[in-house]
Design an enzyme around this catalytic site. Sequence first.
Site, PDB file in Angstrom:
ATOM      1  N   LYS A 144      50.867  31.813  61.047  1.00  0.00           N
ATOM      2  CA  LYS A 144      49.995  31.989  59.769  1.00  0.00           C
ATOM      3  C   LYS A 144      48.586  31.591  60.587  1.00  0.00           C
ATOM      4  O   LYS A 144      48.360  31.335  61.560  1.00  0.00           O
ATOM      5  CB  LYS A 144      50.065  30.745  58.875  1.00  0.00           C
ATOM      6  CG  LYS A 144      50.181  29.413  59.534  1.00  0.00           C
ATOM      7  CD  LYS A 144      50.555  28.536  58.339  1.00  0.00           C
ATOM      8  CE  LYS A 144      50.724  26.776  59.038  1.00  0.00           C
ATOM      9  NZ  LYS A 144      51.373  26.018  58.314  1.00  0.00           N
TER      10      LYS A 144
ATOM     11  N   TYR B  71      19.850  18.961  72.427  1.00  0.00           N
ATOM     12  CA  TYR B  71      19.232  18.757  71.122  1.00  0.00           C
ATOM     13  C   TYR B  71      19.447  17.352  70.632  1.00  0.00           C
ATOM     14  O   TYR B  71      20.615  16.698  70.999  1.00  0.00           O
ATOM     15  CB  TYR B  71      20.099  19.617  70.030  1.00  0.00           C
ATOM     16  CG  TYR B  71      19.727  21.087  69.781  1.00  0.00           C
ATOM     17  CD1 TYR B  71      18.582  21.347  69.535  1.00  0.00           C
ATOM     18  CD2 TYR B  71      20.660  21.950  70.046  1.00  0.00           C
ATOM     19  CE1 TYR B  71      18.254  22.746  69.390  1.00  0.00           C
ATOM     20  CE2 TYR B  71      20.470  23.394  70.043  1.00  0.00           C
ATOM     21  CZ  TYR B  71      19.304  23.634  69.865  1.00  0.00           C
ATOM     22  OH  TYR B  71      18.732  25.099  69.759  1.00  0.00           O
TER      23      TYR B  71
HETATM   24  C1  LIG Z   1      52.430  25.575  59.034  1.00  0.00           C
HETATM   25  C2  LIG Z   1      53.881  25.078  58.388  1.00  0.00           C
HETATM   26  C3  LIG Z   1      54.946  25.185  59.363  1.00  0.00           C
HETATM   27  C4  LIG Z   1      54.806  25.134  60.849  1.00  0.00           C
HETATM   28  O1  LIG Z   1      54.091  23.468  61.194  1.00  0.00           O
HETATM   29  P1  LIG Z   1      54.077  23.301  62.727  1.00  0.00           P
HETATM   30  O2  LIG Z   1      53.482  21.829  62.691  1.00  0.00           O
HETATM   31  O3  LIG Z   1      53.071  23.859  63.123  1.00  0.00           O
HETATM   32  O4  LIG Z   1      55.083  23.507  63.527  1.00  0.00           O
HETATM   33  C5  LIG Z   1      56.128  24.941  58.998  1.00  0.00           C
HETATM   34  N1  LIG Z   1      56.414  25.088  57.653  1.00  0.00           N
HETATM   35  C6  LIG Z   1      55.249  25.056  56.468  1.00  0.00           C
HETATM   36  C7  LIG Z   1      55.664  25.140  55.085  1.00  0.00           C
HETATM   37  C8  LIG Z   1      53.961  25.191  57.144  1.00  0.00           C
HETATM   38  O5  LIG Z   1      53.100  25.364  56.396  1.00  0.00           O
END
Ligand SMILES: *Cc1c(COP(=O)(O)O)cnc(C)c1O
Length: 366
Positions: A36, A257
Amino acid sequence: MIPAAAHIELNMAALRHNVCRAREYAPGSKVMAVIKANAYGHCLIRIAQNLSAEVDALAVARLDEAIRLRKAGIQGRILILQGFSQIDEIEALLHYQLDVVVHSEAQVQLLESVALADSITIFLKIDTGMNRLGIRPEQFSELLSRLQLCQCVRQPMVFMTHFANADDVQDVKTVQQLTVFTKATKNYAGEKCMANSAAIIAWPDTRLDWVRPGLMLYGVSPMLKGFAKQLGLLPVMSLYSRIIAIKQVKKGETVGYGATWKADKNTCLGVVSIGYGDGYPRHAKQGTPVLIGNKRAPLIGRVSMDMLTVDLNACSGVQLGDQVLLWGDGLPVEEIATCAGTIPYTLLCGITQRVQVLVKEHLSEA
Ligand SMILES: *Cc1c(COP(=O)(O)O)cnc(C)c1O
């Protein structure tokens, strides 16, 4: 083509290595690679192309991410973690051959109301204590029975849940969530899917039919404490830019800055072409390291949109145009995240459009 100053290098051999590590941790489990948010900032399509033959399924948060994958020619199973909220999305699931998470009664109602030419694979998500997505354990058997009567739902379903605190090896919440899940599902046939990266590493009992690694595949530690190296993981992303100016500032002069940094002695300063417009965190504190050659130089002054400044007093011989590593191979992103008061996830996801992406197929020499 002249390479852009700010670029990430993606090491696909490291990615494959990390998949193997996940399989070593969970030898009996099928692996669903979570990609994702543009593969945690690593470039969705390229990561998917390199992973799809190595894993049993891919997972994204939203339907549009999955459609991008299909349009890029990615085959194999893809799960949508956030599910759907409208009928036309259910039709798209079938059209694009996508698996989906069902996490609410409202979704069950939609599935009961739709007529489809074929069935869809469902991951039924139970809320075991995260209190974000998922049906309550006490609703499980009723909603399951209703889903078993839906013609558009392929049987048996997969059962899943998500952990709130698996990164903390001291916290009993993970065990409590596992207990709730086991109890709710024990009388029903169906594969089970729980563990994220932290659970894969720290909670062996949660490695069931499926595991869902995200961060660890990118070679970063998901745990509250410690570094990827200790877990045998290799960083996939290295963020680089280069020195575009070198100058001397005199004792008492300020830099950047807000004039937040003042030289307490004459200082040789390097200007690096990278800033928050590329995704480098503006809140990185004074002293956050960058790596030039094999020497660390500390950040001084505020990070600006396109540039940041480093103290070169301890790095003799640095020249205009020298490459600077901001994080990655040789400088853990976990350390930079701590310096910026955040977690590695946000740094990786924050890489912006203008950062050029280079792909490397082999591990560097040790
Ligand atoms: C993002 C996510 C994962 C993966 O999590 P990590 O901590 O990056 O391994 C697994 N399951 C769900 C439902 C998620 O949203």
